[in-house]
Design a protein around this motif. Structure first.
Motif, mmCIF file in Angstrom:
data_model
loop_
_atom_site.group_PDB
_atom_site.id
_atom_site.type_symbol
_atom_site.label_atom_id
_atom_site.label_comp_id
_atom_site.label_asym_id
_atom_site.label_seq_id
_atom_site.Cartn_x
_atom_site.Cartn_y
_atom_site.Cartn_z
ATOM 1 N N HIS A 1 84.867 77.228 17.718
ATOM 2 C CA HIS A 1 85.166 75.904 17.499
ATOM 3 C C HIS A 1 86.587 75.957 16.886
ATOM 4 N N LEU A 2 87.778 75.517 17.697
ATOM 5 C CA LEU A 2 89.107 75.681 17.404
ATOM 6 C C LEU A 2 89.440 74.811 16.139
ATOM 7 N N ASP A 3 89.025 73.754 15.724
ATOM 8 C CA ASP A 3 89.286 72.949 14.824
ATOM 9 C C ASP A 3 88.866 73.064 13.309
ATOM 10 N N VAL A 4 87.799 73.773 13.472
ATOM 11 C CA VAL A 4 86.929 73.948 12.192
ATOM 12 C C VAL A 4 86.660 75.700 11.932
ATOM 13 N N THR A 5 86.791 75.947 10.753
ATOM 14 C CA THR A 5 86.424 77.468 10.191
ATOM 15 C C THR A 5 85.088 77.222 9.396
ATOM 16 N N LEU A 6 84.039 78.102 9.876
ATOM 17 C CA LEU A 6 82.880 78.178 8.941
ATOM 18 C C LEU A 6 83.002 79.383 7.988
ATOM 19 N N THR A 7 83.065 78.710 6.829
ATOM 20 C CA THR A 7 83.434 79.595 5.439
ATOM 21 C C THR A 7 82.198 80.086 4.656
ATOM 22 N N ALA A 8 81.195 79.632 4.911
ATOM 23 C CA ALA A 8 79.802 80.036 4.047
ATOM 24 C C ALA A 8 78.708 79.636 4.720
ATOM 25 N N ALA B 1 82.991 72.476 -3.228
ATOM 26 C CA ALA B 1 84.319 72.134 -3.223
ATOM 27 C C ALA B 1 84.956 72.894 -2.152
ATOM 28 N N SER B 2 84.597 73.791 -1.645
ATOM 29 C CA SER B 2 85.195 74.874 -0.746
ATOM 30 C C SER B 2 85.067 74.277 0.922
ATOM 31 N N ALA B 3 84.421 73.219 0.874
ATOM 32 C CA ALA B 3 83.883 72.623 2.165
ATOM 33 C C ALA B 3 84.239 71.167 2.410
ATOM 34 N N ARG B 4 84.891 70.756 3.516
ATOM 35 C CA ARG B 4 84.926 69.373 3.694
ATOM 36 C C ARG B 4 84.004 68.752 4.307
ATOM 37 N N ALA B 5 82.919 69.625 5.086
ATOM 38 C CA ALA B 5 81.823 69.111 5.612
ATOM 39 C C ALA B 5 80.733 70.221 5.392
ATOM 40 N N GLY C 1 82.207 65.139 0.499
ATOM 41 C CA GLY C 1 82.554 65.375 1.985
ATOM 42 C C GLY C 1 81.287 65.011 2.854
ATOM 43 N N ALA C 2 81.241 65.289 4.073
ATOM 44 C CA ALA C 2 80.580 64.824 5.065
ATOM 45 C C ALA C 2 79.548 66.017 4.857
ATOM 46 N N ILE C 3 78.066 65.350 5.178
ATOM 47 C CA ILE C 3 76.832 65.844 5.172
ATOM 48 C C ILE C 3 76.303 65.582 6.353
ATOM 49 N N ILE C 4 75.985 66.819 7.385
ATOM 50 C CA ILE C 4 75.122 66.537 8.499
ATOM 51 C C ILE C 4 73.817 67.205 8.213
ATOM 52 N N ASP C 5 72.870 66.378 8.111
ATOM 53 C CA ASP C 5 71.284 66.684 7.786
ATOM 54 C C ASP C 5 70.486 66.967 9.156
ATOM 55 N N LEU C 6 70.155 68.413 9.452
ATOM 56 C CA LEU C 6 69.397 68.546 10.633
ATOM 57 C C LEU C 6 67.836 68.292 10.453
ATOM 58 N N SER C 7 67.532 68.042 9.358
ATOM 59 C CA SER C 7 65.852 67.806 8.793
ATOM 60 C C SER C 7 65.623 66.376 9.207
ATOM 61 N N ALA C 8 64.462 65.794 8.937
ATOM 62 C CA ALA C 8 64.040 64.545 9.131
ATOM 63 C C ALA C 8 64.129 63.825 7.996
ATOM 64 N N ILE D 1 77.019 69.327 15.984
ATOM 65 C CA ILE D 1 78.542 69.525 16.014
ATOM 66 C C ILE D 1 79.106 68.090 16.775
ATOM 67 N N GLN D 2 78.459 67.573 17.617
ATOM 68 C CA GLN D 2 78.804 66.340 17.957
ATOM 69 C C GLN D 2 79.098 65.155 16.708
ATOM 70 N N ASN D 3 78.142 65.283 15.980
ATOM 71 C CA ASN D 3 78.180 64.393 14.744
ATOM 72 C C ASN D 3 79.248 64.853 13.744
ATOM 73 N N LEU D 4 79.449 66.221 13.665
ATOM 74 C CA LEU D 4 80.460 66.837 12.606
ATOM 75 C C LEU D 4 81.676 66.356 13.267
ATOM 76 N N ASN D 5 82.092 66.596 14.546
ATOM 77 C CA ASN D 5 83.384 65.980 15.154
ATOM 78 C C ASN D 5 83.697 64.624 14.920
ATOM 79 N N ARG D 6 82.545 63.691 15.156
ATOM 80 C CA ARG D 6 82.711 62.443 14.754
ATOM 81 C C ARG D 6 83.166 62.080 13.383
ATOM 82 N N VAL D 7 82.708 62.532 12.333
ATOM 83 C CA VAL D 7 82.685 62.240 11.061
ATOM 84 C C VAL D 7 84.229 62.774 10.488
ATOM 85 N N LEU D 8 84.597 63.909 11.365
ATOM 86 C CA LEU D 8 85.717 64.573 10.857
ATOM 87 C C LEU D 8 87.183 64.216 11.790
ATOM 88 N N GLY D 9 86.636 63.113 12.592
ATOM 89 C CA GLY D 9 87.827 62.476 13.264
ATOM 90 C C GLY D 9 88.415 63.497 14.388
#
Length: 344
Positions: A29-36, A71-75, A99-106, A320-328
């Motif tokens: 992904h060119l627009d985000v970086t996974l930091t942790a 605090a190290s992550a915007r999402a 920040g944004a939270i994308i929860d993959l659980s139910a 990732i679709q949802n991540l992209n949407r909430v990050l604009g």
């Protein structure tokens, strides 16, 4: 064009199959970086210790959840087991994470907290948070409300079945449909169990949770009270991918052209739904971020076929679709090829 400063994101509880796919997708992904990436049991070990296919794609090592600084992550993408994400989310919010939270659980998919004891055997400890989460099926609910930052990623079966039926539910006053769908062994997670044991699964199909699968309330919640779905899930003898059919009888006034128009209109602007001229095949959907749909109609009897990768469109790529949407960001970012500009 990529953002000048990639957006920092984190993955919590990333040692499972869906977590591995999230890491793989974010590596490109060119627009985000996974930091942790956190894992309590694998803290200190390289990510490829759990996901060998990622060796050489990332230098990240797992860290303990207690060592993660929100605090190290915007999402944050959260891939914890069902029932565990509630604790993680409430802790993050109580610590002031905005920040944004994308929860993959139910854990935040249902609007009605009364569904959790019936379908997951637990009283939801944070029912007031359920309305704060957007059910994240972009093809149905996007664009989300401005400022929406909490997303409940849909389940794999729920994604395929809902997308297969949504165009019909929009146009029919009543919908009574029978669904049979087969899924690969990866849908049961990384923990070994008798039903995923190779000698048991290979060369075999087995129905389970007949008419009582936990994704049914998600499907009904989205389609509406006028829809009745009778669902038989089946374990298939492969690793990944879902293939199924939905069958129903249409009213006399509905034509084949009507059905085609309903699906084309519903998904005209949906980059991750592909409409096929016949029932789709699993092999073309596995390994992709698409949900493939097709149908056939014979004397009012409609059969809608659907195929998707349970770890991608049914989990990681949809996250990732949802991540992209909430990050604009553009929805396909990191999921579909980005054309390179021609040299001057």
């Amino acid at each position: 064009m990529p953002a000048s400063d990639p957006i920092p994101v984190a993955l919590l509880h990333g040692a499972g199959y869906a977590g591995g796919e999230v890491i793989r997708l974010l590596a490109g992904h060119l627009d985000v970086t996974l930091t942790a990436v956190t894992s309590r049991s694998l803290a200190g070990q390289p990510v490829w210790a759990a996901h060998p296919h990622l060796r050489g794609l990332t230098d990240l090592a797992f860290i303990a959840p207690d060592d993660f600084d929100p605090a190290s992550a915007r999402a944050i993408l959260l891939a914890a087991e069902h029932g565990q994400a509630i604790t993680v989310v409430t802790d993050l919010l109580n610590r002031g994470y905005d920040g944004a939270i994308i929860d993959l659980s139910a854990d935040f998919r249902f609007r009605d907290p009364g569904l959790y004891p019936t379908w997951f055997g637990l009283e939801h400890p944070a029912p007031d948070l359920l309305d704060a989460f957007q059910y994240g099926l972009p093809e149905v609910f996007a664009p989300y409300a401005p400022g929406q930052r909490l997303i409940a990623n849909p389940g794999c079966f729920a994604t395929g079945i809902t997308l297969a039926l949504w165009p019909l539910a929009r146009h029919l006053e009543a919908l009574d449909v029978s669904v049979t769908a087969l899924t690969g062994a990866s849908g049961s997670g990384t923990r070994p169990k008798a039903t995923t044991h190779f000698p048991t699964r290979d060369g075999n199909v087995r129905a389970y949770k007949i008419l009582a699968h936990q994704h049914l309330p998600e499907i009904q919640q989205t389609l509406g009270t006028h829809a009745r779905v009778h669902f038989v899930p089946v374990s298939g003898p492969w690793t990944r991918g879902i293939w199924g059919t939905a069958q129903l009888t249409l009213p006399p006034a509905v034509s084949e052209d009507d059905v085609a128009r309903w699906y084309e209109d519903a998904y005209a602007d949906a980059p991750f739904v592909r409409l096929w001229p016949s029932l789709p095949e699993l092999r073309y959907a596995a390994g992709t971020p698409f949900c493939d749909l097709g149908w056939t109609l014979n004397d009012r009897h409609l059969v809608v076929g659907f195929a998707l990768d349970n770890l991608l469109k049914g989990a990681a790529s949809q996250a990732i679709q949802n991540l992209n949407r909430v990050l604009g960001l553009p929805e396909p970012s990191g999921l579909l090829p980005t054309p390179s500009p021609l040299p001057a």
